[in-house]
Design a protein around this motif. Structure first.
Motif, mmCIF file in Angstrom:
data_model
loop_
_atom_site.group_PDB
_atom_site.id
_atom_site.type_symbol
_atom_site.label_atom_id
_atom_site.label_comp_id
_atom_site.label_asym_id
_atom_site.label_seq_id
_atom_site.Cartn_x
_atom_site.Cartn_y
_atom_site.Cartn_z
ATOM 1 N N TYR A 150 45.081 34.662 39.412
ATOM 2 C CA TYR A 150 44.447 35.625 40.320
ATOM 3 C C TYR A 150 42.930 35.485 40.127
ATOM 4 C CZ TYR A 150 49.183 37.400 39.616
ATOM 5 O OH TYR A 150 50.540 37.505 39.497
ATOM 6 N N VAL A 171 40.239 44.002 42.780
ATOM 7 C CA VAL A 171 39.828 43.072 43.831
ATOM 8 C C VAL A 171 38.293 43.004 43.875
ATOM 9 C CG1 VAL A 171 39.787 42.639 46.316
ATOM 10 C CG2 VAL A 171 41.888 43.458 45.206
ATOM 11 N N ILE A 192 45.006 44.750 41.400
ATOM 12 C CA ILE A 192 45.799 43.532 41.569
ATOM 13 C C ILE A 192 46.889 43.580 40.511
ATOM 14 C CG2 ILE A 192 45.792 41.021 41.423
ATOM 15 C CD1 ILE A 192 42.796 41.187 42.209
ATOM 16 N N ALA A 222 41.612 42.198 50.748
ATOM 17 C CA ALA A 222 42.017 43.551 50.375
ATOM 18 C C ALA A 222 40.780 44.395 50.088
ATOM 19 C CB ALA A 222 42.940 43.514 49.163
ATOM 20 N N HIS A 235 38.492 39.756 48.191
ATOM 21 C CA HIS A 235 39.847 39.237 48.361
ATOM 22 C C HIS A 235 40.358 38.775 47.000
ATOM 23 C CE1 HIS A 235 37.769 35.362 48.234
ATOM 24 N NE2 HIS A 235 38.957 34.776 48.053
ATOM 25 N N VAL A 236 41.648 38.472 46.920
ATOM 26 C CA VAL A 236 42.214 37.877 45.707
ATOM 27 C C VAL A 236 42.788 36.518 46.079
ATOM 28 C CG1 VAL A 236 44.419 39.104 46.040
ATOM 29 C CG2 VAL A 236 43.885 38.107 43.813
ATOM 30 N N SER A 242 40.369 47.666 44.647
ATOM 31 C CA SER A 242 41.792 48.033 44.596
ATOM 32 C C SER A 242 42.498 47.178 43.542
ATOM 33 C CB SER A 242 42.447 47.857 45.959
ATOM 34 O OG SER A 242 42.352 46.516 46.398
ATOM 35 N N ALA A 256 48.617 42.639 45.840
ATOM 36 C CA ALA A 256 47.567 43.585 46.203
ATOM 37 C C ALA A 256 48.177 44.842 46.813
ATOM 38 C CB ALA A 256 46.599 42.939 47.192
ATOM 39 N N ASP A 257 47.364 45.915 46.805
ATOM 40 C CA ASP A 257 47.775 47.135 47.504
ATOM 41 C C ASP A 257 47.345 46.988 48.964
ATOM 42 O OD1 ASP A 257 48.725 48.081 45.160
ATOM 43 O OD2 ASP A 257 47.211 49.638 44.873
ATOM 44 N N GLY A 290 46.446 44.812 52.350
ATOM 45 C CA GLY A 290 45.769 43.549 52.587
ATOM 46 C C GLY A 290 46.555 42.616 53.482
#
Length: 291
Positions: free
Chosen positions: A227, A250, A194, A188, A260-261, A192, A158-159, A161
């Motif tokens: 994911y 996400v 993944i 996250a 969330h992931v 955004s 993730a970017d 998180g």
């Protein structure tokens, strides 16, 4: 009577004497010619010898120059090999470019001397062959390592998180009962990207019960990364992806309490702890390497 004898024998005596003198002169002249011929031949041989010495000296100088050039190349080659060994973190005892070539055998007698330059060239040739073999082995090892690294999941998908739920037994967020969690949840920002944690092929992209929208990537290492709870998918089954490529966004689909992931790592079909593959310190690295 005396006059008669003198008149008969003196002409004969002088005739014989003249013949012998003439023969002697001819023989002397032949010996002189032979001596002259020998002298001329010796002079020619001396000239040829000097020419041969000059040619040999020229060849030896050329060989010595070539030997020096080859030795300089070997030094640079060994220095390069040493730097590569250090950069790769390999055991220098295995890839030591500074040690002499291992060789042996009984001494051979009766061999001609004066071949120091040729012997040095032979030794240098062995050194070059050994260094080349070491470099080829080192190159193969580094290539295998790069390929292994490329297909082994590692990093942060993730970017930004943070980990909001760990792998293993936990309290179920909906029932409060103890339950086994087969992945790691990373909270996250909604929407955004993944990103793939390693090179691979998308083997699943769609809906799964409780997981919501899911993307699975199969890697050459034999591992599968999953994911889940995605907002939307950016890939389809059969797509080849590289480390850092965006797979989805996400979301909070499926059985989820918020954006969330859910990340799983499967080995031989069974979930293993993803913690060993996640690198929290690399939260932005995959994003920076993505095209």
């Amino acid at each position: 009577m005396i006059l008669l004898i003198g008149g008969l024998f003196l002409p004969l005596f002088f005739g014989v004497l003249t013949f012998r003198i003439h023969a002697l002169l001819e023989r002397h002249s032949g010996e002189q010619s032979l001596v002259s011929a020998y002298g001329e031949e010796l002079a020619r041989q001396a000239t040829a010898l000097e020419a041969a010495k000059l040619e040999a000296s020229t060849h030896l100088n050329a060989l010595a120059l070539k030997l020096g050039q080859l030795q300089a190349q070997v030094l640079r080659l060994n220095a390069l090999g040493g730097r590569l060994t250090n950069m790769a973190g390999l055991d220098r005892r295995e890839f030591n470019f500074e040690t002499e070539v291992a060789q042996g055998g009984p001494e051979q007698t009766g061999m001609p001397g004066g071949l120091d330059v040729l012997a040095s060239l032979d030794r240098l040739s062995l050194e070059i062959t050994a260094s080349k073999a070491k470099l080829q082995a080192l190159e193969t090892l580094l290539l295998d390592r790069r390929l292994t690294d490329a297909v082994t999941p590692a990093g942060w998908p993730a970017d930004g998180g943070f980990v909001s739920s760990h792998f293993g037994t936990r309290a179920d967020p909906f029932t409060g009962r103890l339950a086994y969690h087969e992945g790691v949840d990373i909270a996250a920002k909604l929407g955004s990207p993944i990103r793939a944690m390693a090179d691979g092929v998308v083997s699943y992209a769609g809906e799964k019960s409780n997981y919501g929208r899911v993307v699975e990537v199969t890697h050459a290492s034999g591992l599968v990364t999953r994911y889940a709870h995605l907002l939307s998918l950016l890939v389809k089954v059969g797509d080849k992806v590289g480390r850092g490529d965006a797979l989805a966004l996400v979301g909070s689909s499926g059985r989820s309490t918020g954006p969330h992931v859910h990340v799983e790592v499967l080995k031989d079909g069974r979930a293993v702890n993803p913690a060993g593959y996640l690198r929290p310190s690399e939260r932005s690295k995959l994003a920076h390497t993505a095209p």
